[in-house]
Enzyme design. Sequence first.
Site, mmCIF file in Angstrom:
data_model
loop_
_atom_site.group_PDB
_atom_site.id
_atom_site.type_symbol
_atom_site.label_atom_id
_atom_site.label_comp_id
_atom_site.label_asym_id
_atom_site.label_seq_id
_atom_site.Cartn_x
_atom_site.Cartn_y
_atom_site.Cartn_z
ATOM 1 N N GLY A 68 0.652 -1.665 -0.489
ATOM 2 C CA GLY A 68 0.142 -0.001 0.007
ATOM 3 C C GLY A 68 1.064 1.233 0.183
ATOM 4 O O GLY A 68 1.781 1.491 0.759
ATOM 5 N N ALA A 69 0.499 1.835 -0.575
ATOM 6 C CA ALA A 69 1.731 3.293 -0.890
ATOM 7 C C ALA A 69 1.861 3.768 -0.242
ATOM 8 O O ALA A 69 3.007 4.551 0.993
ATOM 9 C CB ALA A 69 0.896 4.293 -2.467
ATOM 10 N N GLN A 103 -5.359 -9.807 -2.414
ATOM 11 C CA GLN A 103 -4.849 -8.343 -1.517
ATOM 12 C C GLN A 103 -6.696 -8.470 -0.857
ATOM 13 O O GLN A 103 -7.109 -7.978 0.345
ATOM 14 C CB GLN A 103 -4.878 -7.054 -1.569
ATOM 15 C CG GLN A 103 -3.009 -7.720 -1.724
ATOM 16 C CD GLN A 103 -2.783 -7.537 -4.018
ATOM 17 O OE1 GLN A 103 -3.305 -8.210 -4.451
ATOM 18 N NE2 GLN A 103 -1.527 -6.687 -4.058
ATOM 19 N N ASP A 142 -1.602 4.292 -6.166
ATOM 20 C CA ASP A 142 -0.345 4.701 -6.332
ATOM 21 C C ASP A 142 0.172 5.487 -6.454
ATOM 22 O O ASP A 142 1.448 6.074 -6.197
ATOM 23 C CB ASP A 142 0.264 2.735 -6.511
ATOM 24 C CG ASP A 142 0.532 1.663 -5.474
ATOM 25 O OD1 ASP A 142 0.956 1.771 -5.172
ATOM 26 O OD2 ASP A 142 -0.940 1.201 -5.501
ATOM 27 N N ASN A 159 -2.994 2.567 -10.317
ATOM 28 C CA ASN A 159 -3.436 0.950 -9.185
ATOM 29 C C ASN A 159 -3.507 -0.461 -9.505
ATOM 30 O O ASN A 159 -3.648 -0.727 -10.596
ATOM 31 C CB ASN A 159 -4.757 1.774 -8.668
ATOM 32 C CG ASN A 159 -5.057 0.997 -7.042
ATOM 33 O OD1 ASN A 159 -5.002 1.095 -6.934
ATOM 34 N ND2 ASN A 159 -6.536 0.382 -7.092
#
Length: 347
Positions: A49-50, A198, A239, A249
């Site tokens: 996750g960014a 995810q 992202d 993304n």
Amino acid sequence: MEEQLIPIQWKDDALVLLDQTLLPNEVVYESFNTAEGVWDAIQVMKVRGAPAIGVSAAYGVYLGVKEFVESTEAEFIDEVKRVCAYLATSRPTAVNLFWALERMESVATDHTHLSITQLKDRLLEEAKEIHREDEEINRQIGEHALTLFHDGMGVLTHCNAGALATTKYGTATAPMYLAKEKGWDLKIYSDETRPRLQGSTLTALELQRAGIDVTVITDNMAAMVMSQGKIDAVIVGCDRVAANGDVANKIGTLGVSILAKYYNIPFYVAAPTPTIDLKTPTGKEIPIEERDASEVINRFGQYSAPKESKVYNPAFDVTPHENVTAIITEKGIVKAPFTENLKKLFQ
């Protein structure tokens, strides 16, 4: 409601990460004391996750230099730059990684008057500040996003832009948590998100533990649930957002955006301002990470295709700005024209 999963903690001068590769079957926390350990955790997606990657990398800079042997301030600053450059190679797409590393490097280059000991302390303070900021940013995103939602609506999300991808609340899931606080009953549909799943292993897990109504669907069911009228809005994280509003993304987001456009369903992107990259003109210039073939054909220790199969495994895709209804930031909701309106966020 079960005990909250905490993806990132700073304890006893070490970075403690929830190993997300083991979820949902095991809850394991691992401590990291070196930049090399943090690099590996980011690369193999123990942390992902960014926003969470950015926070972890910031702590990684401090860990990389905290044992630096006393010499000159100039040599110490060079070492900070080296560690930042090293951590930047862990994953190429999430712009938060580079944003956080630039902040950490600036601490060293902007405070050359400090001693090495003072610089080390200042680096740790900056990492902790990046950590604190992320939680507040996420709540603000949730508050803005909630103005677009209403009680009882069906919401589709893709991948995990939840609390596990940040420090708290998440980005795309922030309005879901805040809706729960208000007593609203949102019905969330979570794409499982091939190939690393995810959406099913992380998003469904955290929402279920929070007592939020969540239904897991396979990626190829999204069109069906939209056609049945079950989905009133789509919200995803990202992202990187290019200057024109193109959005990078998790792989599969592009397809979801196309379906949403076809069915006239609003497609929202939750994006902290650090993920907005005005230096990148369009999505075509965003580097797309490619990952190992085993993620696609040997996900559970058994081959689902011939071992010698050719595999193409991009981790992200780019959704064109034309498919995006709005980009929701901590500073407010941004709509087209994105090139003009994204710039205003930074003025």
